[in-house]
Design an enzyme around this catalytic site. Structure first.
Site, PDB file in Angstrom:
ATOM      1  N   GLY A 148       0.791  -1.229   0.000  1.00 27.57           N
ATOM      2  CA  GLY A 148       0.000   0.000   0.000  1.00 27.57           C
ATOM      3  C   GLY A 148       0.822   1.277   0.000  1.00 27.57           C
ATOM      4  O   GLY A 148       0.291   2.363  -0.247  1.00 27.57           O
ATOM      5  N   VAL A 155       1.704   1.846  -7.001  1.00 32.46           N
ATOM      6  CA  VAL A 155       0.314   1.475  -7.300  1.00 32.46           C
ATOM      7  C   VAL A 155      -0.550   1.620  -6.046  1.00 32.46           C
ATOM      8  O   VAL A 155      -1.673   2.120  -6.106  1.00 32.46           O
ATOM      9  CB  VAL A 155       0.243   0.041  -7.875  1.00 32.46           C
ATOM     10  CG1 VAL A 155      -1.203  -0.317  -8.223  1.00 32.46           C
ATOM     11  CG2 VAL A 155       1.133  -0.093  -9.102  1.00 32.46           C
ATOM     12  N   TYR A 191      11.923 -12.734 -11.640  1.00 34.56           N
ATOM     13  CA  TYR A 191      10.660 -12.002 -11.406  1.00 34.56           C
ATOM     14  C   TYR A 191       9.529 -12.651 -12.202  1.00 34.56           C
ATOM     15  O   TYR A 191       8.431 -12.869 -11.673  1.00 34.56           O
ATOM     16  CB  TYR A 191      10.871 -10.555 -11.844  1.00 34.56           C
ATOM     17  CG  TYR A 191       9.673  -9.646 -11.780  1.00 34.56           C
ATOM     18  CD1 TYR A 191       9.306  -9.026 -10.587  1.00 34.56           C
ATOM     19  CD2 TYR A 191       8.932  -9.345 -12.926  1.00 34.56           C
ATOM     20  CE1 TYR A 191       8.214  -8.150 -10.532  1.00 34.56           C
ATOM     21  CE2 TYR A 191       7.849  -8.481 -12.886  1.00 34.56           C
ATOM     22  CZ  TYR A 191       7.497  -7.878 -11.686  1.00 34.56           C
ATOM     23  OH  TYR A 191       6.418  -7.013 -11.640  1.00 34.56           O
ATOM     24  N   ASN A 225       3.843  -1.369 -18.267  1.00 32.57           N
ATOM     25  CA  ASN A 225       4.735  -0.518 -17.449  1.00 32.57           C
ATOM     26  C   ASN A 225       3.919   0.592 -16.785  1.00 32.57           C
ATOM     27  O   ASN A 225       3.245   1.353 -17.477  1.00 32.57           O
ATOM     28  CB  ASN A 225       5.801   0.143 -18.327  1.00 32.57           C
ATOM     29  CG  ASN A 225       6.837  -0.843 -18.825  1.00 32.57           C
ATOM     30  OD1 ASN A 225       6.490  -1.886 -19.377  1.00 32.57           O
ATOM     31  ND2 ASN A 225       8.100  -0.527 -18.625  1.00 32.57           N
ATOM     32  N   LYS A 227      16.835  11.762 -14.092  1.00 34.83           N
ATOM     33  CA  LYS A 227      18.039  12.160 -14.840  1.00 34.83           C
ATOM     34  C   LYS A 227      17.877  13.547 -15.469  1.00 34.83           C
ATOM     35  O   LYS A 227      18.823  14.335 -15.510  1.00 34.83           O
ATOM     36  CB  LYS A 227      18.330  11.139 -15.947  1.00 34.83           C
ATOM     37  CG  LYS A 227      18.933   9.826 -15.469  1.00 34.83           C
ATOM     38  CD  LYS A 227      19.195   8.981 -16.709  1.00 34.83           C
ATOM     39  CE  LYS A 227      19.608   7.579 -16.411  1.00 34.83           C
ATOM     40  NZ  LYS A 227      19.686   6.763 -17.648  1.00 34.83           N
ATOM     41  N   ASP A 234      19.124  -3.060 -23.976  1.00 35.49           N
ATOM     42  CA  ASP A 234      17.784  -2.640 -24.410  1.00 35.49           C
ATOM     43  C   ASP A 234      16.703  -3.484 -23.735  1.00 35.49           C
ATOM     44  O   ASP A 234      15.529  -3.138 -23.804  1.00 35.49           O
ATOM     45  CB  ASP A 234      17.640  -2.845 -25.928  1.00 35.49           C
ATOM     46  CG  ASP A 234      17.975  -1.596 -26.718  1.00 35.49           C
ATOM     47  OD1 ASP A 234      18.041  -0.506 -26.119  1.00 35.49           O
ATOM     48  OD2 ASP A 234      18.180  -1.726 -27.939  1.00 35.49           O
TER      49      ASP A 234
HETATM   50  P1  NAP Z   1       6.761  -0.351  -5.469  1.00 36.58           P
HETATM   51  O1  NAP Z   1       6.435   1.073  -5.662  1.00 36.58           O
HETATM   52  O2  NAP Z   1       8.190  -0.772  -5.481  1.00 36.58           O
HETATM   53  O3  NAP Z   1       6.079  -0.826  -4.102  1.00 36.58           O
HETATM   54  C1  NAP Z   1       6.323  -2.114  -3.620  1.00 36.58           C
HETATM   55  C2  NAP Z   1       5.467  -2.310  -2.406  1.00 36.58           C
HETATM   56  O4  NAP Z   1       5.684  -3.639  -1.904  1.00 36.58           O
HETATM   57  C3  NAP Z   1       5.803  -1.346  -1.258  1.00 36.58           C
HETATM   58  O5  NAP Z   1       4.602  -0.985  -0.616  1.00 36.58           O
HETATM   59  C4  NAP Z   1       6.667  -2.194  -0.352  1.00 36.58           C
HETATM   60  O6  NAP Z   1       6.608  -1.801   1.012  1.00 36.58           O
HETATM   61  C5  NAP Z   1       5.996  -3.550  -0.523  1.00 36.58           C
HETATM   62  N1  NAP Z   1       6.894  -4.642  -0.181  1.00 36.58           N
HETATM   63  C6  NAP Z   1       8.053  -4.993  -0.782  1.00 36.58           C
HETATM   64  N2  NAP Z   1       8.629  -6.029  -0.137  1.00 36.58           N
HETATM   65  C7  NAP Z   1       7.807  -6.320   0.915  1.00 36.58           C
HETATM   66  C8  NAP Z   1       7.866  -7.260   1.966  1.00 36.58           C
HETATM   67  N3  NAP Z   1       8.879  -8.138   2.077  1.00 36.58           N
HETATM   68  N4  NAP Z   1       6.873  -7.263   2.878  1.00 36.58           N
HETATM   69  C9  NAP Z   1       5.849  -6.372   2.799  1.00 36.58           C
HETATM   70  N5  NAP Z   1       5.727  -5.476   1.818  1.00 36.58           N
HETATM   71  C10 NAP Z   1       6.707  -5.437   0.889  1.00 36.58           C
HETATM   72  O7  NAP Z   1       6.035  -1.270  -6.552  1.00 36.58           O
HETATM   73  P2  NAP Z   1       4.826  -0.924  -7.520  1.00 36.58           P
HETATM   74  O8  NAP Z   1       5.417  -0.406  -8.774  1.00 36.58           O
HETATM   75  O9  NAP Z   1       3.788  -0.159  -6.806  1.00 36.58           O
HETATM   76  O10 NAP Z   1       4.298  -2.393  -7.847  1.00 36.58           O
HETATM   77  C11 NAP Z   1       3.094  -2.880  -7.309  1.00 36.58           C
HETATM   78  C12 NAP Z   1       2.755  -4.186  -8.012  1.00 36.58           C
HETATM   79  O11 NAP Z   1       2.593  -3.932  -9.403  1.00 36.58           O
HETATM   80  C13 NAP Z   1       3.860  -5.235  -7.891  1.00 36.58           C
HETATM   81  O12 NAP Z   1       3.264  -6.502  -7.667  1.00 36.58           O
HETATM   82  C14 NAP Z   1       4.536  -5.192  -9.245  1.00 36.58           C
HETATM   83  O13 NAP Z   1       5.121  -6.432  -9.558  1.00 36.58           O
HETATM   84  C15 NAP Z   1       3.380  -4.840 -10.147  1.00 36.58           C
HETATM   85  N6  NAP Z   1       3.737  -4.187 -11.411  1.00 36.58           N
HETATM   86  C16 NAP Z   1       4.475  -3.033 -11.400  1.00 36.58           C
HETATM   87  C17 NAP Z   1       4.795  -2.433 -12.602  1.00 36.58           C
HETATM   88  C18 NAP Z   1       5.607  -1.152 -12.672  1.00 36.58           C
HETATM   89  O14 NAP Z   1       5.928  -0.719 -13.795  1.00 36.58           O
HETATM   90  N7  NAP Z   1       5.930  -0.526 -11.558  1.00 36.58           N
HETATM   91  C19 NAP Z   1       4.361  -3.014 -13.833  1.00 36.58           C
HETATM   92  C20 NAP Z   1       3.601  -4.164 -13.778  1.00 36.58           C
HETATM   93  C21 NAP Z   1       3.287  -4.743 -12.578  1.00 36.58           C
HETATM   94  P3  NAP Z   1       7.677  -0.732   1.614  1.00 36.58           P
HETATM   95  O15 NAP Z   1       7.260   0.620   1.075  1.00 36.58           O
HETATM   96  O16 NAP Z   1       7.510  -0.824   3.077  1.00 36.58           O
HETATM   97  O17 NAP Z   1       9.027  -1.167   1.124  1.00 36.58           O
HETATM   98  P1  GDP Z   2      11.221  -3.159 -18.726  1.00 33.25           P
HETATM   99  O1  GDP Z   2      10.103  -2.464 -19.409  1.00 33.25           O
HETATM  100  O2  GDP Z   2      10.745  -4.269 -17.840  1.00 33.25           O
HETATM  101  O3  GDP Z   2      12.284  -3.595 -19.674  1.00 33.25           O
HETATM  102  O4  GDP Z   2      11.907  -2.155 -17.689  1.00 33.25           O
HETATM  103  P2  GDP Z   2      12.247  -0.598 -17.680  1.00 33.25           P
HETATM  104  O5  GDP Z   2      11.079   0.184 -17.260  1.00 33.25           O
HETATM  105  O6  GDP Z   2      13.469  -0.526 -16.807  1.00 33.25           O
HETATM  106  O7  GDP Z   2      12.584  -0.165 -19.164  1.00 33.25           O
HETATM  107  C1  GDP Z   2      13.756  -0.626 -19.777  1.00 33.25           C
HETATM  108  C2  GDP Z   2      13.941  -0.007 -21.150  1.00 33.25           C
HETATM  109  O8  GDP Z   2      14.170   1.410 -21.040  1.00 33.25           O
HETATM  110  C3  GDP Z   2      15.169  -0.592 -21.830  1.00 33.25           C
HETATM  111  O9  GDP Z   2      15.007  -0.554 -23.231  1.00 33.25           O
HETATM  112  C4  GDP Z   2      16.259   0.386 -21.386  1.00 33.25           C
HETATM  113  O10 GDP Z   2      17.383   0.348 -22.239  1.00 33.25           O
HETATM  114  C5  GDP Z   2      15.503   1.702 -21.505  1.00 33.25           C
HETATM  115  N1  GDP Z   2      16.044   2.799 -20.671  1.00 33.25           N
HETATM  116  C6  GDP Z   2      16.543   3.971 -21.130  1.00 33.25           C
HETATM  117  N2  GDP Z   2      16.962   4.746 -20.146  1.00 33.25           N
HETATM  118  C7  GDP Z   2      16.681   4.091 -18.986  1.00 33.25           C
HETATM  119  C8  GDP Z   2      16.864   4.424 -17.609  1.00 33.25           C
HETATM  120  O11 GDP Z   2      17.367   5.470 -17.230  1.00 33.25           O
HETATM  121  N3  GDP Z   2      16.432   3.495 -16.716  1.00 33.25           N
HETATM  122  C9  GDP Z   2      15.851   2.307 -17.085  1.00 33.25           C
HETATM  123  N4  GDP Z   2      15.430   1.456 -16.141  1.00 33.25           N
HETATM  124  N5  GDP Z   2      15.694   1.958 -18.385  1.00 33.25           N
HETATM  125  C10 GDP Z   2      16.101   2.848 -19.323  1.00 33.25           C
END
Ligand code: NAP
Ligand code: GDP
EC number: 1.1.1.271
Length: 337
Positions: free
Chosen positions: A15, A19, A143, A172, A194, A293
């Site tokens: 939470g 997300v 993952y 993403n 950046k 990439d």
């Molecule tokens: P995030 O910002 O990194 O947040 C991760 C959350 O998980 C935080 O609340 C963290 O708590 C909690 N967490 C991590 N390890 C834990 C543990 N051992 N015990 C309890 N809580 C724990 O991630 P997010 O981007 O919001 O992702 C949320 C979900 O969406 C994930 O399941 C991820 O795989 C999925 N998802 C994300 C993306 C993306 O682009 N970000 C894309 C597709 C799917 P703390 O704050 O206390 O560390």
């Molecule tokens: P993915 O979508 O799971 O591959 O994860 P990312 O969100 O990290 O995106 C990765 C893609 O963005 C790759 O093609 C990287 O080469 C490109 N990229 C360019 N600049 C950055 C950067 O500053 N950080 C990250 N994480 N990726 C970057």
């Protein structure tokens, strides 16, 4: 219709993350219904890799519903380094959460997969039936396999116990409260950070890789609204992709351009490849093609979502990028970075 109202206690794991904070905001802004009690938890409330702590949390909260977001999460470069940790932590978290939910009689669990877990070698667009059709991209196999096992486990809970444990598959995600750490985070928050530094230091922006890979980005606040719909209305065990359309996919170069524009950075994005050192530089923005990439693309179909919600409107990408950049600049001190 969806779940009966007036009787829902919704536990949101993760939470405090990107997300989770978006769902908190959407609920606080009026999406919560009378009779719904929302409980947002972070790792401070329980380390979900620990079975006893997870069970104690579920015994205390007694959720009727769970949105399960907690996970070890990271961008491409963190995934490349820590495949073992991504596998182990996420498998433990997911097994602990799903089984604790089962033990306290939770009616419904919505977990979170990702389009990056689909097979690397595939046809496009990817759809929900293709999750297990071949190995994921090698960069994030830890993952990906851990996430795929949620789908396996959901089907097994349904088969043995009739549980409505399901999952969504976002593309993403980005938005306020993202992880803006340059090494560990995803591409958009990394590039926003950046650009902020490049503006402060008067230096160039370095985009990693060639800029050619393509991604569908979903704004965290749109995803939050869809999550709440899934929680209330979607009753399949089969997962559902939550994504903008295929036509909204952009290249990393175009994503970088959107950030440059939103932050008013004086650098024009062009790509050229120097075969000597793999680095090109043009008017303030450089592409470092010595960096990976990752997966070239993972174009996902949102046909299933559209069949349910034909009218849902996504925030335009440039507007969502602008809002995220503004949030980062306004919250620079507190932002995760
Ligand atoms: P995030 O910002 O990194 O947040 C991760 C959350 O998980 C935080 O609340 C963290 O708590 C909690 N967490 C991590 N390890 C834990 C543990 N051992 N015990 C309890 N809580 C724990 O991630 P997010 O981007 O919001 O992702 C949320 C979900 O969406 C994930 O399941 C991820 O795989 C999925 N998802 C994300 C993306 C993306 O682009 N970000 C894309 C597709 C799917 P703390 O704050 O206390 O560390
Ligand atoms: P993915 O979508 O799971 O591959 O994860 P990312 O969100 O990290 O995106 C990765 C893609 O963005 C790759 O093609 C990287 O080469 C490109 N990229 C360019 N600049 C950055 C950067 O500053 N950080 C990250 N994480 N990726 C970057």
């Amino acid at each position: 219709m969806g779940e009966p109202q007036g009787s829902m206690r919704i536990l949101v794991t993760g939470g405090s993350g990107l997300v989770g904070r978006a769902i908190q905001k959407v609920v606080a802004d009026g999406a919560g219904l009378p009779g719904e009690e929302w409980v947002f938890v972070s790792s401070k409330d329980a380390d979900l890799t620990d079975a006893a702590q997870t069970q104690a949390l579920f015994q205390k909260v007694q959720p009727t519903h769970v949105i399960h977001l907690a996970a070890m999460v990271g961008g491409l470069f963190r995934n490349i380094k820590y495949n073992l940790d991504f596998w182990r932590k996420n498998v433990h978290i997911n097994d602990n959460v799903l089984h604790s939910a089962f033990e306290v009689g939770t009616h419904k669990v919505v977990s979170c997969l990702s389009t990056c877990i689909f097979p690397d070698k595939t046809t496009y667009p990817i759809d929900e039936t293709m999750i297990h059709n071949g190995p994921p991209h090698s960069s994030n196999f830890g993952y990906s396999y851990a996430k795929r096992m949620i789908d396996v486990q959901n089907r097994a809970y349904f088969q043995q116990h009739g549980c409505t444990f399901t999952a969504v598959i976002p593309t993403n995600v980005f938005g306020p409260h993202d992880n803006f750490n340059i090494e560990d985070g995803h591409v958009l928050p990394g590039l926003i950070h950046k650009v902020h530094l490049a503006k402060s230091n008067g230096s160039a922006l370095t985009v990693w890789g060639t800029g050619k890979p393509r991604r569908q980005f979903i704004y965290s606040l749109d995803l939050a609204r869809l999550f709440i719909w899934v929680l209330r209305e979607y009753n399949e065990v089969e997962p559902i992709i939550l994504s903008v359309g295929e036509e909204d996919e952009v290249s990393i170069k175009e994503a970088a351009e959107a950030i440059v524009e939103a932050m008013d950075f004086c650098g024009e994005v062009t790509v050229s490849f120097d075969f000597r050192d793999g680095l090109s530089l043009d008017q303030g923005v450089q592409f470092d093609s010595t960096k990976s990439d990752g997966q070239y693309k993972k174009t996902a179909s949102n046909s299933k979502l559209r069949a349910y919600l034909p009218e849902f409107r996504f925030t335009p990408f440039k507007q969502a990028v602008k809002e995220t950049c503004t949030w980062f600049t306004d919250n620079y001190e507190q932002a995760r970075k």
